[in-house]
Enzyme design. Sequence first.
Site, PDB file in Angstrom:
ATOM      1  N   ARG A 171     -15.700   3.645  -3.420  1.00  0.00           N
ATOM      2  CA  ARG A 171     -15.408   2.660  -2.046  1.00  0.00           C
ATOM      3  C   ARG A 171     -16.217   2.083  -2.711  1.00  0.00           C
ATOM      4  NH1 ARG A 171     -13.025   3.563   3.553  1.00  0.00           N
ATOM      5  NH2 ARG A 171     -15.557   3.510   3.862  1.00  0.00           N
ATOM      6  N   ARG A 209       0.111   8.165  -0.112  1.00  0.00           N
ATOM      7  CA  ARG A 209      -1.022   7.881   0.109  1.00  0.00           C
ATOM      8  C   ARG A 209      -2.179   9.593   0.211  1.00  0.00           C
ATOM      9  NH1 ARG A 209      -0.708   3.168   4.471  1.00  0.00           N
ATOM     10  NH2 ARG A 209       1.070   1.768   2.835  1.00  0.00           N
ATOM     11  N   ARG A 211      -9.140   6.651   1.976  1.00  0.00           N
ATOM     12  CA  ARG A 211      -9.811   6.980   2.556  1.00  0.00           C
ATOM     13  C   ARG A 211     -10.185   7.707   3.649  1.00  0.00           C
ATOM     14  NH1 ARG A 211      -8.085   1.619   5.707  1.00  0.00           N
ATOM     15  NH2 ARG A 211      -6.443   1.848   5.466  1.00  0.00           N
ATOM     16  N   ASP A 268      -1.547  -0.592  -6.743  1.00  0.00           N
ATOM     17  CA  ASP A 268      -0.695  -0.678  -5.626  1.00  0.00           C
ATOM     18  C   ASP A 268       0.330  -1.420  -6.447  1.00  0.00           C
ATOM     19  OD1 ASP A 268      -0.411  -3.117  -3.870  1.00  0.00           O
ATOM     20  OD2 ASP A 268      -1.611  -1.787  -2.748  1.00  0.00           O
ATOM     21  N   TYR A 275       5.665 -10.171   0.376  1.00  0.00           N
ATOM     22  CA  TYR A 275       4.712 -10.171   0.549  1.00  0.00           C
ATOM     23  C   TYR A 275       3.906 -11.311  -0.461  1.00  0.00           C
ATOM     24  CZ  TYR A 275       3.422  -5.852   2.679  1.00  0.00           C
ATOM     25  OH  TYR A 275       3.517  -4.712   3.037  1.00  0.00           O
TER      26      TYR A 275
END
Length: 353
Positions: free
Chosen positions: A39, A26, A30, A75, A161
């Site tokens: 973003r 990562r 952010r 992702d 998921y």
Amino acid sequence: MTDTGKPLLRVLQGEAVWPPPLWLMRQAGRYLPEFRALRDKADFITRCMTPDLATEITLQPIRRYAMDGAILFSDILILPWAMGQSLEFVQGTGPVLGAIRSEADLARLDPRRVPDATAPVMETLSRLRATLDGPDPIGAAQGGKVALLGFAGAPFTVACYMVEGHGSRDFEATRGMAYANPMLFDRLMDMLTRATADMLCAQIDAGAEAVMLFDSWAGLLPPSQFRRHVIAPTRAIVQEIQARRPGVPVIGFPRLAGIMAAEYARDTGVKVMALDTGTDMAAMAGQVPPDLTLQGNLDPLLLLAGGEAMAAEARSIRDAMKGRPHVFNLGHGVVPPTPPEHVGELVRIVREG
């Protein structure tokens, strides 16, 4: 053939390099002001599937820190989305998917959709490779160039998921299906294993020089299930990649595997094993083959804290691995509140030799 101008690739192939090459899970995200500036221009899936945006986001930490590796901005849930499962990223909630709970739900997925659906991802990789290997390479580190990494979620973690329909601390529905309806769960795992291998080979064809399998929830499983749903599919994926794209390193990340990590290293065929924060790097080095590269494993919260505590632990991890192949990284991803200057200081510390 390994490009000896890329320290990361040398280490991924089993060579000890000092100081060790460095990249961070990562590392694009952010915590960077330049990421936050982009973003609001598009939602998360659009950012992943728009080559202009995904390329720029991938390169932001390379420009800022000259990392040794650039990892594709994407992702792990792009694969089920590409197969036809509904997916939305909800602010404050995370991913929300149409849960797979029955044969009918599974039948709606179609792996044949993946190549067309992920074509923008492959375009991003092609652009990144051309940029990183161009006449004026970005972020050249340690006198060499930056290696390009692709990735996917490992089948069990992606299945978590897909079955649950959202994030969870324990994924009760997923583990319950594996126990109560093993035939259905095995069909899902087989589909994911084949589709993941195909997608990673496509990433390699598009420009990725190594690929990583993120098994973030591997540690939820007892040993028998770990062998069945973590080690076995990972071994199948690695074997398929090596048969079709010989020599390309595969990094495995069986997060929270604990005592099972050594068995994972021996039995999956991965060239590199990434370790989570809770693993003693030096102890694990004594339990795995000497030519297996280890990656990790500074606590992301130490990176957030910064200061002398971060510096001391970073040097301890780095120095403990001296003389064996090691990629310096975190034990999990950079957390959003991390000050960018702490990342810069970490890079300096690791490279001071």
